[in-house]
Design a protein around this motif. Structure first.
Motif, short mmCIF file in Angstrom:
data_model
loop_
_atom_site.label_atom_id
_atom_site.label_comp_id
_atom_site.label_asym_id
_atom_site.label_seq_id
_atom_site.Cartn_x
_atom_site.Cartn_y
_atom_site.Cartn_z
N MET A 1 22.61 59.30 -108.14
CA MET A 1 23.51 58.57 -108.88
C MET A 1 23.22 59.43 -110.27
N THR A 2 24.62 59.31 -111.32
CA THR A 2 24.61 59.82 -112.59
C THR A 2 23.69 59.40 -113.31
N GLY A 3 24.47 60.00 -114.52
CA GLY A 3 23.88 59.28 -115.90
C GLY A 3 25.18 58.22 -116.06
N ASP A 4 25.80 58.96 -115.75
CA ASP A 4 27.21 57.21 -116.28
C ASP A 4 27.14 56.23 -115.25
N LYS A 5 26.90 56.61 -113.96
CA LYS A 5 26.52 55.31 -113.25
C LYS A 5 25.24 53.89 -114.07
N LEU A 6 24.30 55.07 -113.82
CA LEU A 6 23.22 54.20 -114.60
C LEU A 6 23.07 53.42 -116.03
N ARG A 7 24.18 54.70 -117.21
CA ARG A 7 24.29 53.50 -118.07
C ARG A 7 25.57 52.55 -117.63
N ALA A 8 26.00 52.54 -116.72
CA ALA A 8 27.27 51.58 -116.16
C ALA A 8 26.18 50.52 -116.32
N LEU A 9 25.37 50.34 -115.06
CA LEU A 9 24.10 49.63 -114.10
C LEU A 9 23.44 48.60 -115.27
N ALA A 23 12.19 47.08 -117.07
CA ALA A 23 12.57 46.94 -116.00
C ALA A 23 11.79 47.37 -114.99
N LEU A 24 12.92 48.41 -115.62
CA LEU A 24 12.07 49.72 -114.29
C LEU A 24 10.87 50.27 -114.15
N GLY A 25 10.25 49.78 -115.25
CA GLY A 25 8.88 51.02 -115.30
C GLY A 25 8.80 52.22 -116.07
N VAL A 26 9.82 53.02 -116.60
CA VAL A 26 10.06 54.54 -117.26
C VAL A 26 10.30 53.92 -118.61
N ARG A 33 17.46 60.34 -121.49
CA ARG A 33 18.01 61.72 -121.37
C ARG A 33 18.51 61.23 -119.23
N ILE A 34 18.49 60.54 -118.53
CA ILE A 34 19.66 60.48 -117.74
C ILE A 34 20.61 60.64 -118.07
N GLU A 35 20.86 59.49 -118.84
CA GLU A 35 22.10 59.23 -119.64
C GLU A 35 23.03 59.77 -119.83
N THR A 36 22.33 60.54 -120.78
CA THR A 36 22.61 62.01 -121.58
C THR A 36 23.48 63.06 -120.86
N GLY A 37 22.98 63.52 -119.53
CA GLY A 37 22.92 64.15 -118.39
C GLY A 37 22.03 65.53 -118.72
N SER A 38 21.18 64.55 -119.43
CA SER A 38 19.70 65.89 -120.47
C SER A 38 18.87 66.30 -119.00
N LEU A 39 18.37 64.39 -117.63
CA LEU A 39 17.71 65.40 -116.95
C LEU A 39 18.47 64.21 -115.53
N GLN A 40 18.17 65.15 -114.39
CA GLN A 40 19.05 63.80 -112.95
C GLN A 40 17.61 63.00 -112.87
N VAL A 41 18.54 62.08 -112.30
CA VAL A 41 17.81 60.91 -111.48
C VAL A 41 16.75 61.16 -110.36
N THR A 42 15.49 61.57 -110.88
CA THR A 42 14.20 61.63 -109.89
C THR A 42 14.06 60.64 -108.78
N VAL A 45 12.52 57.49 -109.88
CA VAL A 45 13.80 56.60 -109.94
C VAL A 45 15.11 56.32 -109.27
N LYS A 46 15.02 56.66 -108.61
CA LYS A 46 16.36 56.18 -107.30
C LYS A 46 15.63 54.90 -106.85
N ALA A 47 13.65 55.02 -106.78
CA ALA A 47 12.64 54.13 -106.12
C ALA A 47 12.47 52.61 -105.86
N LYS A 48 13.04 52.98 -107.99
CA LYS A 48 12.51 51.97 -108.67
C LYS A 48 14.69 51.57 -108.89
N LEU A 49 15.17 52.18 -109.05
CA LEU A 49 16.45 51.32 -109.13
C LEU A 49 16.77 50.50 -107.62
N ALA A 50 16.29 50.88 -106.08
CA ALA A 50 16.22 50.13 -104.98
C ALA A 50 15.90 49.02 -105.14
#
Length: 70
Positions: A1-9, A23-26, A33-42, A45-50
């Motif tokens: 998931m990209t930062g843009d997609k995370l922001r959209a979600l 809600a995610l516990g982060v 940082r994910i939304e601005t692109g300075s950190l990739q979705v780990t 975080v992907k597990a928490k999103l799922a």
């Protein structure tokens, strides 16, 4: 998931960054940082999103419409 997609979600779920982080516990900084692109979705975080409960089909339509407006 990209930062843009995370922001959209986050917008789709009608959350502020702080609410979404809670809600995610982060941290708020992690979301920012994910939304601005300075950190990739780990994998963590992907597990928490799922675990989030949302209508994936409706989100896909929402995301595509947001992209068209950009």
């Amino acid at each position: 998931m990209t930062g843009d997609k995370l922001r959209a979600l986050r917008h789709f779920m009608n959350h502020t960054q702080a609410e979404f982080a809670g809600a995610l516990g982060v941290s708020l900084a992690t979301i920012g940082r994910i939304e601005t692109g300075s950190l990739q979705v780990t994998p963590r975080v992907k597990a928490k999103l799922a675990r989030l409960d949302y209508d994936e089909d409706a989100f896909f339509v929402f995301y595509e419409n947001m992209r068209k407006l950009s």
